[in-house]
Design an enzyme around this catalytic site. Sequence first.
Site, short mmCIF file in Angstrom:
data_model
loop_
_atom_site.label_atom_id
_atom_site.label_comp_id
_atom_site.label_asym_id
_atom_site.label_seq_id
_atom_site.Cartn_x
_atom_site.Cartn_y
_atom_site.Cartn_z
CD GLU A 76 -2.55 1.82 2.45
OE1 GLU A 76 -3.29 0.36 3.40
OE2 GLU A 76 -3.72 1.96 2.09
CG MET B 259 0.52 -3.53 4.98
SD MET B 259 -0.81 -1.72 4.76
CE MET B 259 -2.39 -2.97 3.10
CD GLU B 260 -5.09 -2.29 5.37
OE1 GLU B 260 -3.65 -1.55 6.09
OE2 GLU B 260 -5.61 -1.39 4.79
CG ASN B 261 -0.02 -6.53 3.90
OD1 ASN B 261 -0.66 -5.92 2.60
ND2 ASN B 261 0.47 -6.80 4.62
CG HIS C 283 -5.98 0.47 12.49
ND1 HIS C 283 -7.08 1.99 12.29
CD2 HIS C 283 -5.84 0.16 11.99
CE1 HIS C 283 -7.06 2.22 11.08
NE2 HIS C 283 -5.69 1.98 10.26
CD GLU C 284 -3.17 -1.57 10.54
OE1 GLU C 284 -3.33 -2.36 9.67
OE2 GLU C 284 -3.06 -1.12 11.12
CG HIS D 181 -7.38 -1.97 7.88
ND1 HIS D 181 -8.27 -1.03 7.39
CD2 HIS D 181 -6.89 -1.18 7.83
CE1 HIS D 181 -7.96 0.31 7.73
NE2 HIS D 181 -6.60 0.24 8.17
CD GLU E 10 -6.79 3.39 7.18
OE1 GLU E 10 -6.88 2.88 8.08
OE2 GLU E 10 -5.64 2.60 6.08
#
Length: 899
Positions: free
Chosen positions: A136, A277-279, A311-312, A315, A334
Amino acid sequence: MTAVEQNLPATEQAPKTIYLKDYAVPDYLIKTTDLRFEIYDGETVVSAMLQLYRNPAAAQPATQLTLHGANLELVSIALNGKILGEGDYQFGDESITILNTPEEFTLITITKIKPEQNTSLEGLYRSRTMYCTQCEAEGFRKITYYLDRPDVMSEFTTTVVTDKKYPVLLSNGNLIDQGEQENNRHYATWHDPFKKPAYLFALVAGDLSCIEDTFTTCSGRDVTLKIFVEPKDLDKCDHAMTSLKNSMRWDEEVYGREYDLNIFMIVAVDDFNMGAMENKGLNIFNTSCVLAKPETTTDAGFQRVEGVVAHEYFHNWSGNRVTCRDWFQLSLKEGFTVYRDSEFSADMGSRTVKRVEDVTLLRTAQFAEDAGPMAHPIRPESYIEISNFYTMTVYEKGAEVIRMLATLLGKENFRKGTDLYFDRHDGQAVTTEDFVKALEDASGFDLTQFKRWYSQAGTPRLQITDSYDEDAQEYSLTIKQSCPPTPECANKLPFHIPVAVGLIGSGGDLPLALKNAEPDFETSDNTYKVLELTEAEQTFVFERVFEKPVPSLVRGFSAPVKWHYDYSQDDLVLLMSRDSDGFNRWEASQQLGLHAIQEAMVAHQQGQSLANWQVETALVEAYRNVLRDTSLDRAMVAYMLSLPSEAYLSELADVIDVEAIHCGRAAVRKALARALRPELETIYRAYDHQQTYAVTAAAIAARSLKNVTLGYLMLLGDDALIKQCESQYRTANNMTDVMAALTQLVNSDAPLAQQLATSSLDDFYQRWQHESLVVNQWLSVQAMCVLPGTLQKVKALQTHAAFDGKNPNKIRALIAGFCASNPINFHADAGAGYQFLADQIIQLNTQNPSIASRLLTPLTKWKKYNSQRQSLMKAQLERIMAEPDLSKDVFEVVSKSLA
Ligand code: TRP
Ligand code: ZN
């Protein structure tokens, strides 16, 4: 010839601007994506097999295909099995165009990349002992040629082949195959059944250890949970695992969202541009947002881990299952996800405390952004480099916009709305309009005017006045709204603003009856009311008000606005002790503190000495009452006692007087310390330093109050108190208390404190030099020292073994610590700090553009300072602007700042 060679001549023209209004659907879509990574020392070969087909929604059938690609060395390209020659394709700026493409085809590309040389930390790169990815927003194009845009969603299968010295090979989804190869190599193949855009792709290869757990979902499925870290960090994973399980349960209970794969993995990486990062199924985290244990991590660190893990994880639904159509929609995922994680943290700890923390961040950093050259609506209309739009506005103000929607709709309707949103758009790439439409359809609300929050930037101002008619027993509130111009729009239309209010009488909250209003069935609480402001000016009349009340306004900070009501000091003292809204008790304490500091600032500006500055008795008494009020949450007492920060005072100023703010605030704090010394000492002494450490809300609150009192007491410069502080440093059993004591020693100008600061800093480094995250705290406490001479120390630390100019966490600790969090020193010495920052940016511009661009923020605010500082700051921006080969990231921020 390779793409790298083709693209060599640097383009002279300015980078181009991308506009939301130019959005067009992609010509082609990608059904499946099969990737193979052959990782060797120094070079990785990426083979990509894409099943492409014309997009039925495209305006006309395309006969060529442009794929994104950056810094790739093309080895071969084949369409439906036929190797293409030079006339079959053309290279463009970070792209390749394949000519004469049919309706449907298979494209196989083989490219080479060099992860070891990738210092941008986007795409595939090396961090210490491992290979990892960050895609991202537009990093996937640094891995292979692709339609690197979020509205192209594909089913990914990924094979990773490496030497066995990297035993752990991970990618998104489920492991479907693994095995041995020749030459001491092995492979693993992962398949992700959920279609996703390329920005959610992830790969990791390394020598990692993991902790493992399971979670049983609400429908009874068992999910394997794994957290991978370097072996040395295995003892710091438990808190992240607990946070993950709590998040999974919370999302089921509060949003009805169940996890969807059989495995969920987190990997901790030390070199990372952002927090995490939410991969899909394979979140990648900055070590600073996963690792935690009491000896090495402060309470703030523990809370950050909990919040970022949540948070992640959240997502997975708000971002992955339902993703963004284009990057202008970034706040769709977001803003909503920040709102979700902040509600989660509120439920895990103290709701009022969490609100105070969020509002403090918003009112300093986001309001300042909204008032500066980079101001943009939460849904921007244009950008040059999308990395520059991962901002306080998109994240934090975006979350406030969702919070306002939840307030206006009420809990039940909001949940109906989010259910409809997830249900209607599962598997799609959508817009903020789609989100609002789902809320409207589920609730029956008309949000037409509310949508202006998505398109208009700037912080609205509310001017609130009142009047009381004793004969009619009516009380009216008149609210005027306005919004200053921002780069994208000069004349704003009125916003739809929820203004939560209460009225305080002599006996506490008064019942509220709004004149000409339909009876409100939804709220059982008739002392709290959400007024809906929709016009430029509106009056709300309350009836049957038997005494003249003090209004409690914008309760819980119900909207991201700057509001003003002319409170007397007595009003504020009353609200501070009696308001039933905990947030507004804190708000009143801040306004009281603000008035006191502003008085001291004026005295400083008039050349008076602040050495023995006194504050009004009423203020001292108000704080004395807070200190003695045992019914109050300790954390709230701590926050009420912490006067408005220098950052907040700067945001409020038209012209920032750095010295007056610093000295005025310090003088008021010192006056309070002198007046309240017995109470402060009682609280400090009552604290049991030997109790076992716990991360519960109550324990965190007790530590935070105790350390705030320590901060006040240290202002007195008394040797006994300094020794007490040093003893806390030496004997504390947790990092919160260690850092609090060290910070006080470092910032005190008393000779004994300075002596003890030097020995403690040495001791600290000796003790923690092998814990990278602890070393970062050591760097930042020195970078943030308010005493003179700090810039020289920062420069010296750049050559210390503790520093690494390639590691974003080290850069943030030392460089940003000084430039962004130490105003009195950054703005000192005729611009030496400005020049220092510009030097760093020029160096980072080529090495890591996204970090360079983020570091720039303090210089972008140049218009808020006096003319001498303005010209010094501007000169440094111009110096950066004149550099050859400016990255898009830095170019955009500098050019907009100078415009
Ligand atoms: N989507 C990430 C989040 O959870 C943000 C992010 C992580 C990011 N790494 C990035 C954004 C690199 C841009 C570039 O908020
Ligand atoms: Zn996010």
